[in-house]
Design a protein around this motif. Structure first.
Motif, PDB file in Angstrom:
ATOM      1  N   LEU A   1     -11.218 -22.263  -6.001  1.00 56.31           N
ATOM      2  CA  LEU A   1      -9.926 -22.359  -5.936  1.00 56.31           C
ATOM      3  C   LEU A   1      -9.319 -24.076  -5.787  1.00 56.31           C
ATOM      4  N   GLU A   2     -10.220 -24.475  -5.048  1.00 60.74           N
ATOM      5  CA  GLU A   2      -9.796 -26.007  -4.667  1.00 60.74           C
ATOM      6  C   GLU A   2      -9.505 -26.699  -6.028  1.00 60.74           C
ATOM      7  N   ALA A   3     -10.728 -26.680  -7.078  1.00 65.42           N
ATOM      8  CA  ALA A   3     -10.465 -27.014  -8.059  1.00 65.42           C
ATOM      9  C   ALA A   3      -9.334 -26.678  -9.065  1.00 65.42           C
ATOM     10  N   THR A   4      -8.872 -25.365  -9.162  1.00 67.69           N
ATOM     11  CA  THR A   4      -7.927 -24.721  -9.880  1.00 67.69           C
ATOM     12  C   THR A   4      -6.626 -25.632  -9.440  1.00 67.69           C
ATOM     13  N   LEU A   5      -6.332 -25.464  -8.077  1.00 67.95           N
ATOM     14  CA  LEU A   5      -5.165 -26.287  -7.607  1.00 67.95           C
ATOM     15  C   LEU A   5      -5.286 -27.734  -7.928  1.00 67.95           C
ATOM     16  N   ALA A   6      -6.036 -28.329  -7.866  1.00 65.85           N
ATOM     17  CA  ALA A   6      -6.236 -29.737  -8.026  1.00 65.85           C
ATOM     18  C   ALA A   6      -6.008 -30.100  -9.270  1.00 65.85           C
ATOM     19  N   PHE A   7      -6.594 -29.423 -10.244  1.00 65.83           N
ATOM     20  CA  PHE A   7      -6.202 -29.553 -11.891  1.00 65.83           C
ATOM     21  C   PHE A   7      -4.820 -29.162 -12.269  1.00 65.83           C
ATOM     22  N   ALA A   8      -4.571 -28.107 -11.668  1.00 70.60           N
ATOM     23  CA  ALA A   8      -3.166 -27.692 -11.907  1.00 70.60           C
ATOM     24  C   ALA A   8      -2.076 -28.613 -11.528  1.00 70.60           C
ATOM     25  N   LEU A   9      -2.296 -29.393 -10.256  1.00 69.02           N
ATOM     26  CA  LEU A   9      -1.444 -30.369  -9.788  1.00 69.02           C
ATOM     27  C   LEU A   9      -1.152 -31.465 -10.680  1.00 69.02           C
ATOM     28  N   LYS A  10      -2.542 -31.693 -11.419  1.00 67.89           N
ATOM     29  CA  LYS A  10      -2.492 -33.005 -12.449  1.00 67.89           C
ATOM     30  C   LYS A  10      -1.921 -32.612 -13.633  1.00 67.89           C
ATOM     31  N   ARG A  11      -1.441 -31.515 -14.050  1.00 69.05           N
ATOM     32  CA  ARG A  11      -0.765 -31.062 -15.057  1.00 69.05           C
ATOM     33  C   ARG A  11       0.692 -31.223 -15.185  1.00 69.05           C
ATOM     34  N   PRO A  12       1.187 -32.089 -15.906  1.00 68.31           N
ATOM     35  CA  PRO A  12       2.914 -32.257 -15.840  1.00 68.31           C
ATOM     36  C   PRO A  12       3.474 -30.930 -16.227  1.00 68.31           C
ATOM     37  N   ASP A  13       3.094 -30.193 -16.893  1.00 68.78           N
ATOM     38  CA  ASP A  13       3.774 -28.942 -17.247  1.00 68.78           C
ATOM     39  C   ASP A  13       3.730 -27.896 -16.026  1.00 68.78           C
ATOM     40  N   LEU A  14       2.753 -28.145 -15.082  1.00 65.39           N
ATOM     41  CA  LEU A  14       2.746 -27.083 -14.119  1.00 65.39           C
ATOM     42  C   LEU A  14       2.882 -27.606 -12.727  1.00 65.39           C
TER      43      LEU A  14
END
Ligand code: G1P
Length: 294
Positions: free
Chosen positions: A263-276
């Motif tokens: 879940l931590e990885a999901t949040l971290a990688f999503a936060l790096k995505r400009p579209d998300l």
């Protein structure tokens, strides 16, 4: 000195830590945002210049290889509908690399999985990336190890400091002497020690660049921790001959094989995505405001 051209990625595991999700889906294909975990790992190797990926795979997990192949039906249908961008998102996965697959017939441990790659790797040095460990750094973690290998000609593992009560989840290295920059010599290693017995808190987060010498140790390696043939034990043999270095990893690392780490990885990688990013920030604020004060 021979160049490192291949990355070995063991993917034969049953994925029991993530049941029931992994009952019929390989754990490596569980998605983080909108791409499977394994794609992040392959892309890390590719960012370090590696173009030959060797999967050590098992029955019922061919979907992993298919993910890096083209999907003619999807891509042609999308192109016919004028959806070029979407077609590209499918076709560009793994573009520029070749994928080779060998089988591990019996789940005898990580060391055994690596030995299964020997017929493909031969006498070249090679990288090993474990799929549960997602590394987020620039330069890529495996690229830093390649750089140390190219400079010294010695097998090198990534290490990071972990709290003492967590050493029993990792291969732990005992340093010999001090740091030279971010690199130190390894005196010995132990797989998943008890916290009281651990020689240090330097843990291996699943990234290695190894000389083919390791195969000679793996061939005669007896089962170790958990009754499995452990890569760590063969690396211990290299270390005791003065042939192993450790390089301190300073980027972020997520254990995608653990529910909270995932879940931590999901949040971290999503936060790096400009579209998300904006949407995720809103969700986090909303979730935070709904938390009971503790
Ligand atoms: C494996 C290795 C261990 C390493 C760890 C990193 O253990 O055996 O040495 O530290 O990966 O994730 P596993 O997590 O597969 O039990």
């Amino acid at each position: 000195m021979l160049r490192v051209k291949k990355a070995v990625i063991p993917v034969a595991g049953l994925g029991t830590r993530f049941l029931p999700a992994t009952k019929s889906i390989p754990k490596e294909l569980v998605t983080i945002v909108d791409r499977p975990c394994i794609q992040y790992v392959v892309e890390e190797a590719m960012r370090a210049g590696i173009r030959e990926i060797v999967f050590v795979n098992a029955r019922h997990k061919e979907a992993i290889e298919n993910h890096f192949d083209s999907n003619f039906e999807i891509e042609q249908t999308l192109l016919a509908r004028g959806k070029k961008e979407l077609a590209k998102q499918s076709s560009e996965v793994g573009e520029g690399a070749v994928f080779i697959s060998v089988r591990q017939k019996n789940p005898l441990g990580l060391g055994h999985a690596i030995l299964c790659a020997q017929p493909v790797v031969g006498n070249e040095p090679f990288a090993v990336l474990l799929g549960d460990d997602l590394m987020d750094s620039d330069p890529p973690c495996i690229g830093e190890l390649l750089e140390v290998y190219e400079r010294t000609g010695k097998s090198t593992v990534a290490v990071m400091e972990v709290p003492r009560d967590q050493v029993n989840k990792y291969g732990i290295v005992a340093p010999k002497g001090g740091l030279d920059g971010k690199v130190f010599e390894v005196a010995s290693l132990v797989e998943k020690p008890n916290p009281e017995a651990a020689p240090s808190c330097w843990a291996i987060p699943g990234r290695y660049v190894l000389s083919s010498q390791v195969f000679e140790s793996l061939k005669v390696q007896k089962a170790g921790a958990l009754g499995e043939i452990q890569l760590t034990d063969s690396l211990d043999t290299l270390a005791k001959r003065g042939e192993l270095l450790a390089s301190v990893y300073q980027g972020r690392r997520y254990d995608a094989g653990d529910r909270l780490g995932y879940l931590e990885a999901t949040l971290a990688f999503a936060l790096k995505r400009p579209d998300l990013r904006a949407g995720i920030e809103r969700l986090i604020r909303q979730a935070y405001s709904e938390l009971e004060p503790s």
